[in-house]
Enzyme design. Structure first.
Site, PDB file in Angstrom:
ATOM      1  N   SER A  24     -80.609  42.474   2.081  1.00  0.00           N
ATOM      2  CA  SER A  24     -81.774  42.715   1.242  1.00  0.00           C
ATOM      3  C   SER A  24     -81.328  43.482   0.001  1.00  0.00           C
ATOM      4  O   SER A  24     -80.446  44.333   0.080  1.00  0.00           O
ATOM      5  CB  SER A  24     -82.800  43.532   2.026  1.00  0.00           C
ATOM      6  OG  SER A  24     -83.655  44.229   1.139  1.00  0.00           O
ATOM      7  N   ASN A  63     -80.409  39.598   7.501  1.00  0.00           N
ATOM      8  CA  ASN A  63     -81.460  38.601   7.701  1.00  0.00           C
ATOM      9  C   ASN A  63     -80.903  37.232   8.074  1.00  0.00           C
ATOM     10  O   ASN A  63     -79.864  36.824   7.569  1.00  0.00           O
ATOM     11  CB  ASN A  63     -82.293  38.475   6.423  1.00  0.00           C
ATOM     12  CG  ASN A  63     -83.087  39.732   6.128  1.00  0.00           C
ATOM     13  OD1 ASN A  63     -83.542  40.409   7.046  1.00  0.00           O
ATOM     14  ND2 ASN A  63     -83.235  40.052   4.854  1.00  0.00           N
ATOM     15  N   LYS A 120     -80.641  45.864   6.231  1.00  0.00           N
ATOM     16  CA  LYS A 120     -81.057  44.537   6.681  1.00  0.00           C
ATOM     17  C   LYS A 120     -79.924  43.536   6.830  1.00  0.00           C
ATOM     18  O   LYS A 120     -79.011  43.476   6.018  1.00  0.00           O
ATOM     19  CB  LYS A 120     -82.056  43.968   5.666  1.00  0.00           C
ATOM     20  CG  LYS A 120     -83.363  44.742   5.617  1.00  0.00           C
ATOM     21  CD  LYS A 120     -84.319  44.300   6.697  1.00  0.00           C
ATOM     22  CE  LYS A 120     -85.181  43.173   6.162  1.00  0.00           C
ATOM     23  NZ  LYS A 120     -86.025  42.621   7.212  1.00  0.00           N
ATOM     24  N   SER A 174     -83.952   3.557 -12.337  1.00  0.00           N
ATOM     25  CA  SER A 174     -83.586   4.152 -11.051  1.00  0.00           C
ATOM     26  C   SER A 174     -82.110   4.535 -11.019  1.00  0.00           C
ATOM     27  O   SER A 174     -81.640   5.107 -10.047  1.00  0.00           O
ATOM     28  CB  SER A 174     -83.895   3.198  -9.899  1.00  0.00           C
ATOM     29  OG  SER A 174     -83.239   1.960 -10.090  1.00  0.00           O
TER      30      SER A 174
END
Ligand code: ARG
Length: 458
Positions: free
Chosen positions: A278, A286, A284, A24
Site C-alpha cells: 500500500s 495485498n 500491508k 479490422s
C-alpha cells in the site's frame, strides 16, 4: 474508381468514415501467420488441381512466406484502406510477384478464409491453454506433497462443515481443471473442421480439392454445407464458453485464497513476490494478483455475452457483424492465458499455515457428522441420530467445549449404545480417518487419488 480489391463496380471511393469504421486490420493482423499458412495450402492445392502451374505456385508460396517473415519482424506496413489482414497480405503479394498474385484468391472468398484463419488461431490457443491448465494442475498436485497430512476445515455456506485433508482441497481444483481440459478437447474437434473452399456462401465452380487442404492444415474433417460454414461462429462461442468456465474456476479459487490470506482466516501466506503493498499503510501485503484473477473473469464473461448477442439474430449466410467476433475471442484467450500463467507459481509458492489452522481446527464441531454416522452404525435411524447429536452439539455449545470434552454421561444420556469408544471417532484426525466412501477425504482414498494424478500428469 477504387483501389479496393473489390472496387470494380464502384463509382465512388470509400468514404473515410466508413473506411475507419469498418477496418479490422488493427486487430485481425493477429491472424497473419494463420492467413499465410492457409494461403500456402490453398495455392498448393490450386496447383495440384491444375489451376496454377508449379512455377506460379512456387512464386506465390515464396512470396507469402517472405511476407509472413516481414510481419513477424515488424517491418511490414499494414494499410487501413485494405480493410483486413487478408487483403493486406494478398495485395502485398501482388505488388511483389505481379499478376500471378492475382490468381491466389481463386475458388475462395474472404468468408471461408476468415473462418479458416480463425479456426487455426483458436486451435493453437486451445493447445496453449491446455498446456497451461496442465501446468496449474501440476502445481496443485505438488502441493499435496508440501501439505501432506494437513487437515483444514471444509465449508458449506462458508460455515464450518467437516474436516478434510488439504490434499483433498487441492485435488478438487485438479478435477475442475480436468473437466475444463476435456471441454477444450471436445471443442477442438468441432473447431478443427475445414471451411476453406465453401467460398462466399455457395461453394465454387473451380474443381478444388478440399481434402488436400484439410490434410495439409491438419483439419480432422471438412465442413459439409457452404451456407452453414459461411455463417457459423459456434466454434468461437464454444471456445469463449470454455474460457469462461476456466475463468470462473480461477475466480472462485482466487476468492477462496483471498479469504484464506486474511488475518481472520490466517490459513495461507502468499509469497511476497506475488503480493503488492500500500502506498500509505506500511504493513500491508495485498493479494492484488488474486483479486485481478477474480476481477478479470468479468471481461471473459462479458465477451461471451457479447458473442451470444452478436450472433443471435443473424440470417444466413455471412454478415459483416461477424467481424466483431475476433476482439472478444482474442481478449478472452489473452486474459485466461495470463491468469493461468500467474496462478501456477502462486499455487506452487504459497505456504499453508499449518500451525494456525491446527490451533483453530477444534472450533465448529467438524466431527459432529462423524459422530452421527457412528450412531447410525450402531443401528440408530439417521433422522434420530441427527437429532440426538444435534442436542449433544447444543450441550457442548452451552458448555463452550468440544464434543470430545463432554463427559461420558452426556453421551450415554443421548443414547444408551454410546460408551467410551465414542471418543475414538472424535477430533478431526479421527473424523478424517473414519471416512470410507470412494471420493471421500479418507487418507487412503486421497493417497490413491494423488497417485492417479501423478500418473495422469506425467
Ligand atoms: N474482415 C472481415 C471479417 O473479419 C472479412 C470478411 C469480409 N467479407 C465480406 N463479405 N465483406 O469478417
Amino acid at each position: 474508381m477504387s483501389d479496393k480489391p473489390w472496387g470494380g463496380a464502384f463509382e465512388q471511393p470509400t468514404d473515410q468514415l466508413l473506411e475507419q469504421f469498418s477496418e479490422s486490420v488493427s486487430f485481425d493482423r493477429r491472424l497473419y501467420a494463420q492467413d499465410v499458412r492457409g494461403s500456402v495450402a490453398h495455392a498448393r492445392m490450386l496447383a495440384a488441381v491444375g489451376v496454377l502451374t508449379d512455377t506460379e505456385r512456387d512464386q506465390i508460396v515464396d512470396g507469402l512466406v517472405k511476407i509472413g517473415e516481414e510481419i513477424a519482424a515488424g517491418t511490414f506496413e499494414f494499410k487501413t484502406s485494405l480493410e483486413d489482414v487478408h487483403m493486406n497480405i494478398e495485395r502485398a503479394l501482388t505488388e511483389r510477384i505481379g499478376d500471378v498474385g492475382r490468381k491466389l484468391h481463386t475458388g475462395r472468398s474472404r468468408n471461408d478464409q476468415v473462418s479458416t484463419d480463425f479456426r487455426l488461431w483458436i486451435r493453437d490457443s486451445i493447445d496453449r491453454v491446455d498446456g497451461l491448465l496442465k501446468n496449474l494442475q501440476r502445481a496443485f498436485v505438488h502441493r499435496t506433497t508440501l501439505d501432506e497430512g494437513a487437515i483444514v476445515p471444509g465449508y458449506t455456506h462458508l460455515q464450518r462443515a467437516q474436516p478434510v485433508l488439504a490434499a483433498h482441497y487441492w485435488l478438487a481444483y485438479c478435477e475442475k481443471l480436468q473437466r475444463d481440459r476435456q471441454r477444450l478437447a471436445d471443442c477442438r474437434g468441432r473447431v478443427n473442421q475445414l471451411p476453406l473452399g465453401t467460398a462466399a456462401l455457395a461453394g465454387t465452380t473451380i474443381p478444388i480439392d478440399r481434402q488436400m487442404v484439410a490434410d495439409e492444415l491438419g483439419f480432422e474433417g471438412i465442413v459439409a454445407n457452404s451456407l452453414d460454414s459461411s455463417s457459423d461462429r459456434d466454434f468461437a462461442l464454444e471456445f469463449a464458453y470454455v474460457l469462461t468456465q476456466i475463468a470462473l474456476h480461477l475466480s472462485s479459487w482466487a476468492e477462496e485464497w483471498i479469504l484464506w490470506c486474511t488475518t481472520e482466516f490466517n490459513f495461507l501466506k502468499l509469497p511476497d513476490a506475488f503480493c503488492t503493498g500500500s502506498s500509505i499503510m506500511p504493513q500491508k501485503k495485498n493479494p492484488d494478483g488474486l483479486e485481478l484473477v477474480r476481477g478479470k473473469s468479468a471481461r471473459v464473461v462479458g465477451n461471451l455475452q457479447s458473442l451470444i448477442t452478436l450472433t443471435k439474430g443473424l440470417p444466413l449466410a455471412y454478415n459483416r457483424d461477424l467481424q466483431e467476433d475476433k476482439e472478444r475471442v482474442f481478449d478472452s484467450a489473452d486474459t485466461v492465458e495470463a491468469c493461468l500463467e500467474l496462478a501456477a507459481p502462486m499455487v506452487a509458492g504459497a505456504q499453508l499455515k499449518r500451525e494456525s489452522i491446527a490451533a483453530g481446527i477444534d472450533r465448529g464441531y467438524l466431527d459432529a457428522t462423524t459422530l452421527m454416522e457412528y450412531l447410525i452404525a450402531a443401528g440408530v435411524p439417521q433422522r434420530t441420530a441427527h437429532e440426538l447429536i444435534g442436542k449433544l452439539v447444543g450441550t457442548a455449545m452451552k458448555a463452550d467445549c468440544r464434543l470430545a470434552d463432554l463427559p461420558l454421561k452426556d453421551f450415554q444420556a443421548a443414547h444408551e449404545s454410546l460408551d467410551e469408544s465414542v471418543y475414538d471417532v472424535l477430533g478431526v484426525e479421527r473424523a478424517v480417518e473414519a471416512f470410507k466412501s470412494f471420493g471421500s477425504t479418507n487418507p487412503d482414498r486421497v493417497a490413491e487419488q494423488v497417485a492417479t494424478w501423478h500418473e495422469k500428469l506425467k
